[in-house]
Design a protein around this motif. Structure first.
Motif, PDB file in Angstrom:
ATOM      1  N   LYS A   1      -1.003  -0.286 -19.199  1.00 29.28           N
ATOM      2  CA  LYS A   1      -0.244   0.921 -19.530  1.00 29.28           C
ATOM      3  C   LYS A   1       0.706   1.331 -18.409  1.00 29.28           C
ATOM      4  N   HIS A   2       0.478   0.841 -17.195  1.00 28.22           N
ATOM      5  CA  HIS A   2       1.317   1.253 -16.072  1.00 28.22           C
ATOM      6  C   HIS A   2       2.484   0.294 -15.843  1.00 28.22           C
ATOM      7  N   ILE A   3       2.733  -0.610 -16.798  1.00 27.67           N
ATOM      8  CA  ILE A   3       3.895  -1.490 -16.713  1.00 27.67           C
ATOM      9  C   ILE A   3       5.047  -0.887 -17.506  1.00 27.67           C
TER      10      ILE A   3
ATOM     11  N   LYS B   1       0.809  -1.214   0.000  1.00 29.38           N
ATOM     12  CA  LYS B   1       0.000   0.000   0.000  1.00 29.38           C
ATOM     13  C   LYS B   1       0.848   1.273   0.000  1.00 29.38           C
ATOM     14  N   PHE B   2       2.025   1.221   0.608  1.00 31.11           N
ATOM     15  CA  PHE B   2       2.839   2.429   0.748  1.00 31.11           C
ATOM     16  C   PHE B   2       4.075   2.448  -0.150  1.00 31.11           C
ATOM     17  N   ALA B   3       4.199   1.460  -1.037  1.00 32.87           N
ATOM     18  CA  ALA B   3       5.345   1.438  -1.961  1.00 32.87           C
ATOM     19  C   ALA B   3       5.193   2.511  -3.029  1.00 32.87           C
ATOM     20  N   ASP B   4       6.289   2.818  -3.695  1.00 35.50           N
ATOM     21  CA  ASP B   4       6.275   3.773  -4.808  1.00 35.50           C
ATOM     22  C   ASP B   4       6.184   3.065  -6.156  1.00 35.50           C
TER      23      ASP B   4
ATOM     24  N   LEU C   1       8.692   5.712 -11.549  1.00 35.19           N
ATOM     25  CA  LEU C   1       8.645   6.653 -10.429  1.00 35.19           C
ATOM     26  C   LEU C   1       8.102   8.020 -10.823  1.00 35.19           C
ATOM     27  N   SER C   2       8.041   8.312 -12.107  1.00 38.22           N
ATOM     28  CA  SER C   2       7.497   9.601 -12.558  1.00 38.22           C
ATOM     29  C   SER C   2       6.052   9.475 -13.047  1.00 38.22           C
ATOM     30  N   MET C   3       5.497   8.296 -12.968  1.00 42.30           N
ATOM     31  CA  MET C   3       4.152   8.053 -13.498  1.00 42.30           C
ATOM     32  C   MET C   3       3.078   8.665 -12.595  1.00 42.30           C
ATOM     33  N   ASP C   4       1.984   9.111 -13.198  1.00 42.70           N
ATOM     34  CA  ASP C   4       0.813   9.605 -12.466  1.00 42.70           C
ATOM     35  C   ASP C   4       0.022   8.397 -11.965  1.00 42.70           C
ATOM     36  N   ARG C   5       0.175   8.072 -10.697  1.00 43.48           N
ATOM     37  CA  ARG C   5      -0.469   6.876 -10.150  1.00 43.48           C
ATOM     38  C   ARG C   5      -1.986   7.005 -10.114  1.00 43.48           C
TER      39      ARG C   5
ATOM     40  N   THR D   1      -1.460  -3.540  -9.137  1.00 44.13           N
ATOM     41  CA  THR D   1      -2.403  -2.668  -9.843  1.00 44.13           C
ATOM     42  C   THR D   1      -3.444  -2.106  -8.888  1.00 44.13           C
ATOM     43  N   PHE D   2      -3.983  -2.954  -8.016  1.00 41.66           N
ATOM     44  CA  PHE D   2      -5.025  -2.498  -7.092  1.00 41.66           C
ATOM     45  C   PHE D   2      -4.484  -1.405  -6.169  1.00 41.66           C
ATOM     46  N   CYS D   3      -3.183  -1.473  -5.863  1.00 35.81           N
ATOM     47  CA  CYS D   3      -2.553  -0.445  -5.024  1.00 35.81           C
ATOM     48  C   CYS D   3      -2.054   0.744  -5.842  1.00 35.81           C
ATOM     49  N   ARG D   4      -2.413   0.744  -7.122  1.00 35.11           N
ATOM     50  CA  ARG D   4      -2.013   1.806  -8.048  1.00 35.11           C
ATOM     51  C   ARG D   4      -0.494   1.998  -8.058  1.00 35.11           C
ATOM     52  N   LEU D   5       0.223   0.876  -8.130  1.00 32.94           N
ATOM     53  CA  LEU D   5       1.676   0.938  -8.229  1.00 32.94           C
ATOM     54  C   LEU D   5       2.106   0.835  -9.688  1.00 32.94           C
ATOM     55  N   PRO D   6       2.944   1.745 -10.170  1.00 32.24           N
ATOM     56  CA  PRO D   6       3.593   1.504 -11.460  1.00 32.24           C
ATOM     57  C   PRO D   6       4.425   0.230 -11.317  1.00 32.24           C
TER      58      PRO D   6
END
Length: 393
Positions: A329-331, A283-286, A350-354, A312-317
């Motif tokens: 698209k977030h891979i 949950k708290f990863a980048d 790390l620059s992606m809009d989560r 993906t559920f945690c909106r992690l790139p």
């Protein structure tokens, strides 16, 4: 607590799996499916099969949990949830030799000819029997002989031919594909290699959304950004090392995976942890790392990767190899043979809009179980409905 009682009148799910059910161990799809049946009022009997003197010698990950679990006795995990490590001293192991595999096949075929009596009594009254992909396929005929009235579900979380099992299991798995009441496929791509008998259902891995919704404190301390890697399947420690070296300003947290060679100073190895312990790190990863070492026939992981769903559920790139044609698209992909691509993949992640990462298509485990039951033959569904009606009356 080791005392266990039988719940009279309650529908029962009996699971046969290589995995161990333990509060301290990892959770695979079969654990989450069992938990969902428990939430629906089933008594759950989770039986670990395939434990042998060979697995007792292994020291890493789930084998540590296996070695520390008492064998051949029922253990109460929670109300109406019981686990059992069925140890017979023999289990199907790929001997990595054509001659040795041929010589051991008769032994491994006999492995599935019986279960111990304290398992049999629960198998005989089970409403649903879930056979997990792995050595549990050896018991299909035996399950049918003891309880032909049960709904028999095959949880095809992986293609056995792609994960290097003993050849005898491939032949036994074909019989399960042909004759199980329901075959749950974690990836639609698996269907291309399986002749359909009208029993296939594509039900991608889900998420325990209730668990992820619980408030938890941030577990990270010290230098970030923080990249998390969970699981050991097809784990490529060289890729993790390359990510860490290419992004020395990050800290890479690795859960439940074996490691080979030198550990970079910005990599932290946690070993085997319970899933509840891992959730805060997700949950708290980048960013999430999926360091798969993909071989031929393993492309189905595009759809069947549980960690991809969790990230993906945690909106992690997600940082992953380009050896799979990812659709998300977030891979952010790296090329395993090109060290220069690792820093680019990390930088993109790390620059992606989560906030733009779409989580609407991630199912819950209730959706998975619904899909399984909706595919069940009518006579088996009717039996389930009658049991539920009698419990309500």
């Amino acid at each position: 607590m080791q005392h266990e009682t039988t719940m009279i009148g309650r529908p029962t799910l009996l699971v046969l799996s290589n995995h161990v059910y333990s509060a301290a161990g990892r959770k695979a799809s079969v654990h989450f499916i069992a938990d969902e049946f428990l939430r629906r009022g089933f008594e759950v009997r989770f039986v670990t099969v395939g434990a042998s003197w060979v697995t007792r010698l292994k020291r890493f990950g789930r084998y540590e949990t296996l070695r520390s679990t008492p064998s051949n006795k029922w253990l109460s995990q929670s109300d109406c949830l019981y686990s059992y490590l069925h140890y017979s001293g023999l289990g199907p192991v790929n001997m990595r030799s054509g001659i040795l595999n041929w010589l051991t096949e008769p032994l491994f075929v006999r492995f599935g000819a019986s279960l111990l009596e304290d398992v049999n009594q629960h198998l005989a009254r089970a409403t649903v029997v879930l056979i997990d992909s792995g050595s549990a396929v050896c018991f299909f005929d035996y399950v049918r002989s003891v309880n032909n009235a049960a709904l028999v579900v095959y949880n095809a979380a992986d293609l056995l031919g792609a994960v290097g099992v003993h050849p005898s299991l491939l032949r036994l798995e074909k019989k399960v594909f042909d004759n199980a009441d329901v075959v749950r496929l974690a990836s639609a791509q698996m269907a291309a290699t399986i002749p359909s008998c009208g029993n296939l259902v594509f039900a991608p891995h889900g998420i325990d959304k209730e668990l992820f919704a619980r408030p938890v404190p941030n577990p990270y301390r010290g230098h970030g950004p923080h990249i998390v890697s969970i699981g050991s399947m097809l784990f490529d420690s060289d890729a993790v090392r390359a990510v860490a070296n290419a992004a020395s300003h990050t800290t890479v947290h690795v859960f439940g995976a074996p490691w080979k060679g030198k550990v970079p100073p910005n990599v932290i190895l946690y070993g085997e942890r319970s899933f509840k312990e891992i959730v805060p790190y997700l949950k708290f990863a980048d960013a999430g790392l999926a360091p798969y070492k993909i071989g031929k026939g393993q492309e189905y992981l595009v759809q069947s990767s549980l960690k991809i769903k969790q990230y993906t559920f945690c909106r992690l790139p997600i940082i992953a190899p380009d050896t799979i044609g990812w659709q998300e698209k977030h891979i952010c992909s790296y090329s395993p043979s090109d060290l220069g691509t690792y820093s680019l993949a990390v930088s993109r992640a790390l620059s992606m809009d989560r906030g733009a990462i779409d989580v609407s298509s991630v199912p819950g485990w209730s959706d998975v179980v619904d899909s399984i039951l909706n595919r069940a033959p009518q006579e088996k569904v009717s039996r389930l409905a009658l049991i539920e009606m009698s419990n309500r009356s």
